[in-house]
Write an enzyme that holds these catalytic residues in place. Structure first.
Site, PDB file in Angstrom:
ATOM      1  CB  THR A 184      -0.864   0.037   1.272  1.00  0.00           C
ATOM      2  OG1 THR A 184       0.028   0.083   2.399  1.00  0.00           O
ATOM      3  CG2 THR A 184      -1.740  -1.186   1.391  1.00  0.00           C
ATOM      4  CD  GLU A 329      -5.198  -2.215   1.561  1.00  0.00           C
ATOM      5  OE1 GLU A 329      -5.422  -1.623   0.481  1.00  0.00           O
ATOM      6  OE2 GLU A 329      -4.766  -1.645   2.574  1.00  0.00           O
ATOM      7  CE  LYS A 436     -19.619  11.911  15.858  1.00  0.00           C
ATOM      8  NZ  LYS A 436     -19.805  10.569  16.355  1.00  0.00           N
ATOM      9  CD1 TRP A 441     -20.943  11.002  11.243  1.00  0.00           C
ATOM     10  CD2 TRP A 441     -18.757  11.356  11.580  1.00  0.00           C
ATOM     11  NE1 TRP A 441     -20.508  10.096  12.178  1.00  0.00           N
ATOM     12  CE2 TRP A 441     -19.173  10.283  12.405  1.00  0.00           C
ATOM     13  CE3 TRP A 441     -17.420  11.756  11.619  1.00  0.00           C
ATOM     14  CZ2 TRP A 441     -18.298   9.615  13.255  1.00  0.00           C
ATOM     15  CZ3 TRP A 441     -16.553  11.086  12.466  1.00  0.00           C
ATOM     16  CH2 TRP A 441     -16.992  10.029  13.268  1.00  0.00           C
TER      17      TRP A 441
HETATM   18  P1  AMP Z   1      -4.419   2.551  -3.410  1.00  0.00           P
HETATM   19  O1  AMP Z   1      -4.471   1.358  -2.529  1.00  0.00           O
HETATM   20  O2  AMP Z   1      -3.122   3.288  -3.369  1.00  0.00           O
HETATM   21  O3  AMP Z   1      -4.830   2.222  -4.807  1.00  0.00           O
HETATM   22  O4  AMP Z   1      -5.474   3.615  -2.851  1.00  0.00           O
HETATM   23  C1  AMP Z   1      -6.814   3.236  -2.681  1.00  0.00           C
HETATM   24  C2  AMP Z   1      -7.620   4.389  -2.165  1.00  0.00           C
HETATM   25  O5  AMP Z   1      -7.792   5.376  -3.193  1.00  0.00           O
HETATM   26  C3  AMP Z   1      -9.017   3.987  -1.775  1.00  0.00           C
HETATM   27  O6  AMP Z   1      -9.073   3.439  -0.482  1.00  0.00           O
HETATM   28  C4  AMP Z   1      -9.757   5.310  -1.877  1.00  0.00           C
HETATM   29  O7  AMP Z   1      -9.563   6.103  -0.727  1.00  0.00           O
HETATM   30  C5  AMP Z   1      -9.084   5.967  -3.060  1.00  0.00           C
HETATM   31  N1  AMP Z   1      -9.878   5.713  -4.291  1.00  0.00           N
HETATM   32  C6  AMP Z   1      -9.695   4.748  -5.205  1.00  0.00           C
HETATM   33  N2  AMP Z   1     -10.607   4.849  -6.196  1.00  0.00           N
HETATM   34  C7  AMP Z   1     -11.401   5.885  -5.892  1.00  0.00           C
HETATM   35  C8  AMP Z   1     -12.549   6.496  -6.508  1.00  0.00           C
HETATM   36  N3  AMP Z   1     -13.029   6.069  -7.662  1.00  0.00           N
HETATM   37  N4  AMP Z   1     -13.117   7.561  -5.878  1.00  0.00           N
HETATM   38  C9  AMP Z   1     -12.623   8.027  -4.711  1.00  0.00           C
HETATM   39  N5  AMP Z   1     -11.561   7.508  -4.082  1.00  0.00           N
HETATM   40  C10 AMP Z   1     -10.947   6.443  -4.654  1.00  0.00           C
END
Ligand code: AMP
Length: 549
Positions: A184, A329, A436, A441
């Protein structure tokens, strides 16, 4: 009664078999510095077999981690196939990680072999002397001298595989064994290793191909601008091997809108895939040049929310965006923004801006942020997205982190969303960023988007800071467009927001800064902002208070 079907292991060797036997007429095209490299899927599998022989000769054993630091190109694809299919584990290194994180993930994964694109040697060189587990370093190169480095001895990929046979006795594998690892990007703490199994990759590839997801098929030509080093490249390398879709790899030119446009046009792309920034670049080039891409029917976009302005701009250019949500993940496909059959035409844009409906194979629910109770799909209540399915992580490498799983086995994503009655996910925020105030929220993301719509604003990040009365209140950090630096005021921003958000959402303070801190993958780093933030000055802050305030 037992089903009477074969116990057929779901391993990537099946994908390799398809690529080898069925797609000799289908091309894989890779941008090189001054030409295009092309060969067929069958050619790719022959070289993958040579590579497997070479790795075996170098001493690679089942389960050994083989790392890559590479762009989207044909050699990287050969690694995607050879490594898991010989029983080793492909670890794609994110080249945008900071040097400390890069050294950390290589050590944490205990990578034994590392394959690096020649153009990325300078990136790897930043961690020279800090790679204790790495036994062999192999350079992926088209020839010519290597950039200077202190990495010690290197092997040349072409020389290495050139000596080997095109036949390899692929071993029988357990579908539950590890196929690949991806870390990640680590917005909180160290990056964590997600370990994909053969089975999860197989099922995910099947899901990615569907008409209601990423629409891959043999008659498609896909230009994946999503990096092969991030989030499992959305599963496209294996979905392509399943379908035989023609692939166009942009190598290190992903951020160059002009090259992306040329490649898509010349090679007849029908599907493009990448994050919003890529499409902002492409749209700029297309608007300036007047050129269009009439063959492209789908532009897959994920990684962060698609701004409305971008989707409208792309629509005007004849490029229809398809919104997808997921994370490292979740392999990563969780939901895809296909418009449901009953949505009227005048509501289509709204539907496409949402993060989509769960892909077949993924179950999603939302849980109250305070109590964890499941919330209704009414389009209003929002909570943490939890999901389960055969390609959703059950833990991390070297780090069980049971906190990410609920007692009944669902993965807690850390994303906050509401669900519409039609089953669309609408992302609102991250659990760590939602604010919050007075028991209610506030979505930091929604506030940021509203502020960033102001013509004088370049970027904005909103964080919650503690407040004696309301517990937390939003504070906005704003970067002005260069031409409006020092010419935009906090009142102007607050006035602009007045008819866009509830009154009690208005930030207590608007603080102008020159630059927002960003993570290695370019997302706003609110952790750094929070750590550095001055407390709210409650004497002067313009607190609009909680809902009743
Ligand atoms: P990564 O694991 O680096 O690909 O990051 C994943 C995170 O990117 C997710 O948990 C979201 O917070 C954000 N994310 C991915 N796709 C979207 C989407 N279509 N709209 C908003 N946030 C997204």
């Amino acid at each position: 009664m037992k089903g009477l079907m074969q116990d057929y292991p779901l391993t990537l060797q099946h994908v390799l078999w398809r690529a080898q036997r069925l797609f000799d007429k289908k091309e894989i095209v890779s941008k090189r510095e001054d030409h295009l490299h092309r060969y067929s899927y069958t050619d790719m599998t022959r070289r993958a077999a040579r590579l497997a022989n070479a790795l075996q000769r170098l001493g690679a054993k089942p389960g050994d981690r083989v790392a890559t630091l590479a762009w989207n190109n044909y050699r990287h694809l050969e690694l995607y196939y050879a490594v898991p299919c010989m029983g080793a584990v492909l670890h794609t290194l994110n080249l945008r990680l900071f040097p400390d994180q890069l050294a950390y993930v290589i050590e944490d994964a205990e990578d034994k072999f590392l394959f690096v694109d020649k153009s990325l040697i300078p990136v790897l060189n930043q961690v020279a002397g800090r790679l204790p587990s790495v036994r062999k370093l192999v350079v992926l190169s088209d020839g010519g001298p290597l950039p200077e480095h202190q990495l010690g001895e290197t092997l040349d990929y072409e020389e290495l595989i050139g000596r080997e046979s095109e036949d390899f006795a692929w071993p029988t594998l357990d579908e539950w064994s590890a196929a690949a690892m991806c870390y990640t990007s680590g917005t909180t703490g160290n990056p964590k290793g997600v370990v994909y199994s053969h089975r999860s990759q197989w099922l995910h590839a099947m899901a990615v191909m569907q008409v209601d997801t990423l629409r891959l098929g043999e008659n498609e030509t896909i230009l994946p601008v999503v990096p092969m080093f991030h989030a499992n490249s959305w599963g496209l390398p294996y979905a392509c091997g399943m379908t035989g879709a023609k692939i166009i790899f942009p190598d290190r030119f992903m951020g160059d809108g002009q090259i992306i446009l040329d490649l898509a046009e010349q090679e007849g792309a029908t599907i493009l895939g990448g994050v919003p920034t890529i499409w902002i670049n492409l749209a700029g080039v297309m608007e300036k040049s007047g050129r269009r891409l009439p063959k492209v029917h789908t532009v897959i976009c994920g990684g962060s929310a698609i701004p409305r302005s971008l989707m409208e701009r792309m629509d005007r250019l004849g490029l229809r965006m398809l919104h997808a949500w997921g994370m490292t993940e979740t392999s990563p496909i969780g939901s895809v923004g296909t418009v449901r059959s009953w949505v009227p035409a005048d509501q289509e844009l709204e539907a496409r801006l949402r993060q989509g409906v769960p892909a077949a194979g993924v179950e999603i629910r939302i849980a109250d942020l305070a109590t964890g109770e499941e919330l209704p799909w009414d389009g209003v209540a929002f909570g943490e997205i939890q999901c389960r399915g055969p390609w959703i992580a059950s833990g991390y490498h070297n780090n069980a982190d049971p906190g990410r799983l609920t007692e009944d086995g669902w993965f807690k994503t850390g994303d906050v969303a509401s669900m519409t009655p039609d089953g669309y996910v609408v992302i609102v925020d991250r659990t760590k960023d939602v604010i919050k105030s007075g028991g209610e929220w506030i979505s930091s993301v929604e506030l940021e988007n509203a502020i960033m719509a102001h013509p004088k604003v370049l970027e904005a990040a909103v964080i919650g800071l503690s407040h004696s009365k309301w517990s937390e209140r939003p504070v906005a950090y704003v970067v002005a467009q260069p031409e409006f630096k020092d010419q935009v005021t906090a009142d102007e921003i607050r006035d602009f927001l007045a008819d866009k958000v509830a009154r009690w959402w208005l930030p207590d303070e608007v603080r102008f800064i020159d630059e927002l801190p960003k993570t290695s993958v370019g997302k706003f780093d609110k952790k750094v902002l929070r750590n550095q933030a001055q407390p709210i000055d409650e004497e002067v802050a313009q607190t609009a208070g909680a809902p009743a305030g």
